[in-house]
Write a protein that holds these residues in place. Structure first.
Motif, mmCIF file in Angstrom:
data_model
loop_
_atom_site.group_PDB
_atom_site.id
_atom_site.type_symbol
_atom_site.label_atom_id
_atom_site.label_comp_id
_atom_site.label_asym_id
_atom_site.label_seq_id
_atom_site.Cartn_x
_atom_site.Cartn_y
_atom_site.Cartn_z
ATOM 1 N N ALA A 1 0.810 -1.201 0.000
ATOM 2 C CA ALA A 1 0.000 0.000 0.000
ATOM 3 C C ALA A 1 0.833 1.236 0.000
ATOM 4 O O ALA A 1 1.885 1.288 0.601
ATOM 5 N N PRO A 2 0.285 2.231 -0.637
ATOM 6 C CA PRO A 2 0.770 3.551 -0.321
ATOM 7 C C PRO A 2 0.433 3.765 1.143
ATOM 8 O O PRO A 2 -0.628 3.356 1.592
ATOM 9 N N GLY A 3 1.318 4.368 1.852
ATOM 10 C CA GLY A 3 0.976 4.661 3.237
ATOM 11 C C GLY A 3 1.171 3.489 4.177
ATOM 12 O O GLY A 3 0.879 3.576 5.345
ATOM 13 N N LYS B 1 -7.822 8.198 2.241
ATOM 14 C CA LYS B 1 -8.449 7.099 2.975
ATOM 15 C C LYS B 1 -7.422 6.408 3.874
ATOM 16 O O LYS B 1 -7.640 6.205 5.065
ATOM 17 N N THR B 2 -6.292 6.060 3.248
ATOM 18 C CA THR B 2 -5.257 5.355 3.992
ATOM 19 C C THR B 2 -4.747 6.228 5.136
ATOM 20 O O THR B 2 -4.533 5.762 6.252
ATOM 21 N N ARG B 3 -4.592 7.501 4.842
ATOM 22 C CA ARG B 3 -4.084 8.426 5.841
ATOM 23 C C ARG B 3 -5.029 8.519 7.041
ATOM 24 O O ARG B 3 -4.609 8.520 8.201
ATOM 25 N N LEU C 1 -8.823 -3.655 6.128
ATOM 26 C CA LEU C 1 -8.715 -4.276 4.798
ATOM 27 C C LEU C 1 -8.653 -3.138 3.791
ATOM 28 O O LEU C 1 -9.647 -2.456 3.550
ATOM 29 N N GLU C 2 -7.493 -2.941 3.227
ATOM 30 C CA GLU C 2 -7.288 -1.781 2.357
ATOM 31 C C GLU C 2 -7.519 -2.108 0.892
ATOM 32 O O GLU C 2 -7.177 -3.200 0.419
ATOM 33 N N ASP C 3 -8.082 -1.156 0.190
ATOM 34 C CA ASP C 3 -8.176 -1.182 -1.273
ATOM 35 C C ASP C 3 -8.980 -2.364 -1.808
ATOM 36 O O ASP C 3 -8.503 -3.155 -2.632
ATOM 37 N N LEU C 4 -10.208 -2.429 -1.340
ATOM 38 C CA LEU C 4 -11.077 -3.543 -1.753
ATOM 39 C C LEU C 4 -11.425 -3.512 -3.240
ATOM 40 O O LEU C 4 -11.965 -4.483 -3.763
#
Ligand SMILES: Nc1ncnc2c1ncn2[C@@H]1O[C@H](COP(=O)(O)OP(=O)(O)OP(=O)(O)O)[C@@H](O)[C@H]1O
Ligand SMILES: [Mg+2]
Length: 990
Positions: free
Chosen positions: A6-8, A73-75, A175-178
């Motif tokens: 992931a980024p972040g 979002k990740t941030r 759960l990132e980036d579905l």
């Protein structure tokens, strides 16, 4: 290209005590820079923090965060994680896309790894219990894989594991980036969302809203979560102008953001923080024109060497490990490139990690990858493919290799790799990956001159393999299309192969609900070489099964007999077992109960063949249900489910067995258990014939448990899907028509009900147990029509009933007679589960009997019967019956008032808390504790605590009395208590 992280990610790692993001660098390049302080987002942070706080309190929840790429979002999630105490366990998964589709299990791998980091591998495996094997599919090497163990249970096992861990300490799962998720990750999300409501578990999922189109599979998952109100949604929007200014100042304190430049920055960035960060450095200069130029601002300021290094990393994907870079560049070149690396890291284009580099953001990687020169592209992707080929072959890696060959514009290599990956993914139950790879392989086929030699397969065989994967992924129409194409291409000099393929076309046709498949199957049998037993056996098995499902018993038995000859001729014991199973069911359905001997024989023959074993448990328990032997059915299905779990069988066969357990539980009156199972599991079953059985039972149960509104909406939602299989399967025909007719009667739509039950008049379309299922509802519809003053001729229904012979006919004939006024309801109430009467009949009959006595003005008998109906209904949670009976008692002024405390009830009501008022409303609507819990997103335990408190405060001894109190005092105080008046409906049958 491959996005492996992931980024972040570092931001999130850093946020965690003991996170692995910092301090382990192999050199002194500085690690991820400190991000600019967070701007704005107060409300969003509060939402996320609330769900974590709820989790600490033992009843967590799920938030799905969406927004465009780079919006933060990740941030946002990282910010929340950073503020957590050390007692919270964070497990974070990152979905990834390989270019040809989601990387299998990518979204779950990080979750398992974080668990292992926090608890140690031994504890994690111990907590997962005997099913721990399934984790091996998620994190290769974590457990030694037993051969033949299906990996499809990963989601279930992981969700259970996380719930177990959450019983000891709060857990946050991210759960990132579905938008890049695979089936397994989506299935895990739904399971976790269910579990979270009643455990110390908070689930946060993110996805890019612009990457999830109408046909994206995530849509179904999100709809499911929304429908069951399992997740809150959090849409992250653009920053406001002031926030953009603040962020720009934080990124580049020297940059003078004057009014003009700032206005331009706001406009060009669209308020997306990622672009603000990229652009802030060149405020005052001319801002780049295109989006691509924006993305490349920092990159284009690097030296040629640093740019080349970035392109090398970009060809690998989101991140490149040092090992991989060394393999591609050579150790020496990598060492020489160190100044270039440093430059790229200082400019925050790349971020250094312990064992490699990643792009600061996925968006950057995508833009830089576009910058690769054609020759460079081929050279780098070839090098990556070769380097990866030297590593152990896992499905994700095989898929990645195929992608590299594809991007290297070497279709022959890409094709061979895609076919290999497709086959591996098919074995691994990673169906959507298998589909993506297979479809790509088919696309490439024509570009490659000697594709057959290279891949070791033929185009028509590949078509069939991909069709099979499509079928597993529930892409029924596409599977049919490809199978048809395979048939069209099949070599004329292979009649046996052609016949088999035609059989496959027939099966796929039937699976889509088109009964034209039957004729195709006959054609396949007619064209198969008559002495080719190896071809005929499986075709006869299809024929027997199709006829058995359709209720064409004689044809089924005949085909099974001929198939058995073929199977014995070729010594195919597994086929013999399955054919015996089919023949047994057909015989039982035809009324020949000795058919169960066939089933028993099939079990003996099955040996260790799981397909045959699971079919035995599934079909045998089904026979017991039809015969009204619910406890035996339950025991058999549950023994089968235990076997499935012990073997690590895939979710498909486990769900089928557990579904049979749930069905038996309905007959036994263990409704809360059954409902809990449907609630949890139905969303995880892909749309299929099998899903039809489950959704039908679930809808029926929902209706009878008293949630009519929801049942009606389920009926509307599933109707088309159900009726699609009406022409194919007798079981579906019976069940679905009976349930849809009951729903129609609930709405007072007698015509619709009569129309639905009409096949009961056609002895060819419904026989035995199935005919009885529909005939009792038909009788109710006829009675209801009469009550409306519209006489309907009941003679055809009586004749149809007279023609049925079935062991439990007596039970249903009694109900039929009572519905039509030919027999007293007391005869039905006297039936028992041991007679084969399902548990809901007694409360229902007591209600109808009470109703009849009320009509006859025998108030004292009516009172006794209706009170007994309430009690019997409460025992199994038949809210439909209890609500009706209570309403009748109340309307007739027959409610026992003696238990009412002398204190003014209003006083008791006034002392209820807001929550208790809500609970009372629902209780008054006839909902059980379990249903109240579902509605209010609280645990069943909490619901029961509320109910006890309500009883105490109101001075009553039963929930019925509490409900009556709420009704008679007008309102429990909230607007939704209007729902109580539902009970005033026409006193017709439920
Ligand atoms: N509110 C904010 N304040 C300061 N910086 C922010 C804010 N939101 C995001 N950023 C920064 O903007 C960049 C992009 O944010 P982030 O990576 O969280 O976006 P994203 O929505 O997760 O994107 P993607 O969909 O590509 O994963 C990051 O560098 C992040 O630190
Ligand atoms: Mg992100």
């Amino acid at each position: 290209m491959t996005v492996t992280d992931a980024p972040g990610r570092v931001a999130a790692d850093d946020a965690r005590p003991g996170g692995s993001g910092a301090g382990a660098a192999w050199h002194d390049v500085r690690m991820a820079p400190d991000p600019a302080p967070l701007v704005g987002r107060d409300a969003e942070l509060a939402t996320l923090r609330r769900v974590v706080d709820d989790a600490r309190g033992g009843a967590g929840g799920t938030v799905v965060v969406s927004g465009e790429a780079g919006i933060g979002k990740t941030r946002l999630v990282a910010e929340v994680l950073a503020s957590l105490d050390g007692d919270v366990l964070v497990a974070r998964g990152q979905c990834a896309d390989s270019g040809s589709g989601p990387v299998p299990y990518a979204g779950l791998e990080g979750v398992v790894r974080d668990l292992v980091d926090a608890l140690g591998a031994d504890d994690v495996l111990a907590a997962a219990g005997p099913a721990a094997d399934a984790l091996g599919a998620i994190v290769p090497g974590l457990v030694a894989q037993r051969p033949g163990v299906a990996s499809g249970r990963g989601p279930e096992v992981l969700a259970d594991l996380l719930s177990t861990v959450a019983s000891g300490r709060p857990v946050v799962v991210v759960l990132e980036d579905l938008h890049w998720s695979d089936d397994a990750t989506r299935s895990t999300l739904v399971r976790l969302a269910r579990a979270a409501r009643t455990s110390a578990l908070a689930v946060v999922a993110t996805f890019r809203s612009d990457d999830v189109g109408r046909r994206h599979p995530l849509r179904t998952t999100l709809a499911e979560l929304d429908r069951a109100r399992l997740a809150a949604r959090l849409e992250v929007g653009p920053l406001g102008a002031d926030e953009v200014a603040a962020l720009a100042r934080a990124v580049d304190p020297r940059g003078g953001a004057d009014g003009v430049a700032l206005a331009e920055l706001v406009e060009r960035s669209g308020g997306v923080p990622f672009y603000v960060e990229e652009l802030a450095c060149c405020l005052g200069d001319d801002l780049p024109l295109s989006l691509r130029d924006v993305l490349l601002v920092r990159y284009s300021q690097l030296s040629p060497e640093a740019q080349a290094l970035c392109r090398t990393v970009a060809a690998a994907g989101q991140r490149a490990s040092l090992d991989l870079l060394a393999a591609v560049l050579g150790e020496d070149a990598l060492a020489t490139a160190e100044p270039a690396v440093r430059e790229a890291v200082d400019a925050v284009v790349l971020v250094a990690e312990a064992d490699g580099y990643r792009f600061r953001h996925a968006l950057l990687q995508e833009a830089v990858a576009e910058e690769l020169l054609p020759s460079e592209r081929r050279r780098l992707h070839t090098a990556y493919a070769e380097a990866l080929a030297g590593l152990p072959a896992t499905v994700p890696r095989l898929a990645e290799i195929a992608d590299h060959w594809w991007h290297a514009h070497l279709p022959d290599r890409a094709l061979a790799a895609a076919v290999a990956a497709q086959a591996a993914a098919g074995h691994d139950a990673a169906s959507s990956t298998a589909v993506a790879l297979g479809e790509r392989a088919l696309e490439m086929w024509d570009l490659v001159p000697d594709a057959e030699r290279l891949t070791g397969t033929t185009h028509h065989d590949l078509l069939l393999a991909v069709a099979e994967a499509q079928h597993s992924a529930s892409l029924l129409d596409r599977a049919l299309a490809l199978t048809r194409q395979a048939l069209a291409e099949w070599p004329a000099d292979d009649p046996a192969g052609r016949a088999s393929t035609l059989g496959q076309v027939a099966v796929h046709t039937l699976r889509t609900g088109d009964d034209a498949g039957r004729a195709l199957l006959d054609e396949a049998l007619a064209t198969a070489p008559p002495d080719d037993l190896g071809t005929l056996g499986p075709l006869l098995r299809l024929k027997a099964r199709t006829a058995m499902l359709d209720g064409d018993h004689a044809v089924a038995v005949d085909a099974a007999d001929r198939g058995l000859d073929a199977a014995r001729g070729t010594g195919d014991r597994a086929l013999e077992a399955v054919l015996l199973n089919t023949r047994g069911v057909a015989r039982v359905d035809a009324g020949d109960l000795a058919g169960v001997d066939d089933l028993a024989a099939s079990r003996r023959l099955a040996g260790d063949d799981w397909d045959a074993i699971s079919r035995f448990h599934t079909n045998m328990s089904d026979q017991h249900v039809k015969l009204g032997e619910f406890e035996r059915a339950r025991a058999l299905a549950s023994a089968g489910a235990d076997l499935a779990r012990a073997r690590g069988a895939g979710w498909g066969s486990l769900a089928m067995l557990e579904g049979n357990v749930a069905e038996a539980l309905i007959g036994l009156g263990r409704w809360d258990e059954a409902a809990a199972w449907y609630e949890r599991s139905v969303p995880l079953v892909a749309p299929s014939q099998f899903a039809v059985y489950l959704t039908e039972r679930w809808t029926w149960l929902t209706l009878w448990r008293g949630d009519g509104e929801r049942a009606q909406s389920m009926g509307r939602r599933y109707r088309a899907q159900w009726l699609r299989h009406d022409r194919i399967e007798m079981q579906v025909r019976a069940r679905v028509r009976a349930t849809l007719a009951e729903l129609a009667l609930e709405r007072g739509d007698v015509d619709e009900a009569l129309d639905l039950v009409s096949p009961a008049l056609d002895p060819g379309r419904l026989t035995g147990a199935y005919a009885l299922t529909v005939l009792v509802v038909a009788a109710r519809a006829v009675a209801q029509a009469r009550a409306q003053g519209r006489p309907v001729d009941d003679a055809p229904y009586r004749a149809a009933l007279a023609a049925v012979s079935w062991p439990t006919r007596g039970v249903w004939a009694t109900v039929f007679a009572a519905e039509l006024g030919d027999a007293p309801w007391s005869a039905v109430a006297a039936l028992d589960v041991v007679d084969g009467a399902p548990a809901h009949l007694r409360p229902y009959a007591l209600l109808r009997d009470g109703e009849a006595h009320l009509d006859a003005d025998d108030r004292s008998a009516a009172r006794g019967l209706l009170t007994a109906a309430v009690e019997a209904g409460e025992e199994i949670g038949a809210g439909l019956v209890t609500t009706r009976a209570t309403a009748l008692l109340d309307d007739a002024g027959l409610l026992a008032r003696r238990a009412r405390p002398s204190a003014a009830p209003a006083e008791g009501l006034a002392s209820l808390t807001e929550r208790e008022v809500q609970v009372l409303d629902l209780v008054a609507q006839g909902l059980t504790n379990g249903q109240v819990a579902e509605r209010l997103f609280i645990s069943r335990k909490t619901a029961s605590v509320h109910v006890s408190a309500i009883l105490r405060k109101l001075g009553v001894t039963s929930r019925t009395e509490a409900a009556v109190l709420a009704r008679t005092t007008g309102s429990a105080g909230s607007p939704s208590s209007e729902g109580v008046s539902v009970a005033h409906g026409p006193p017709s049958a439920p």
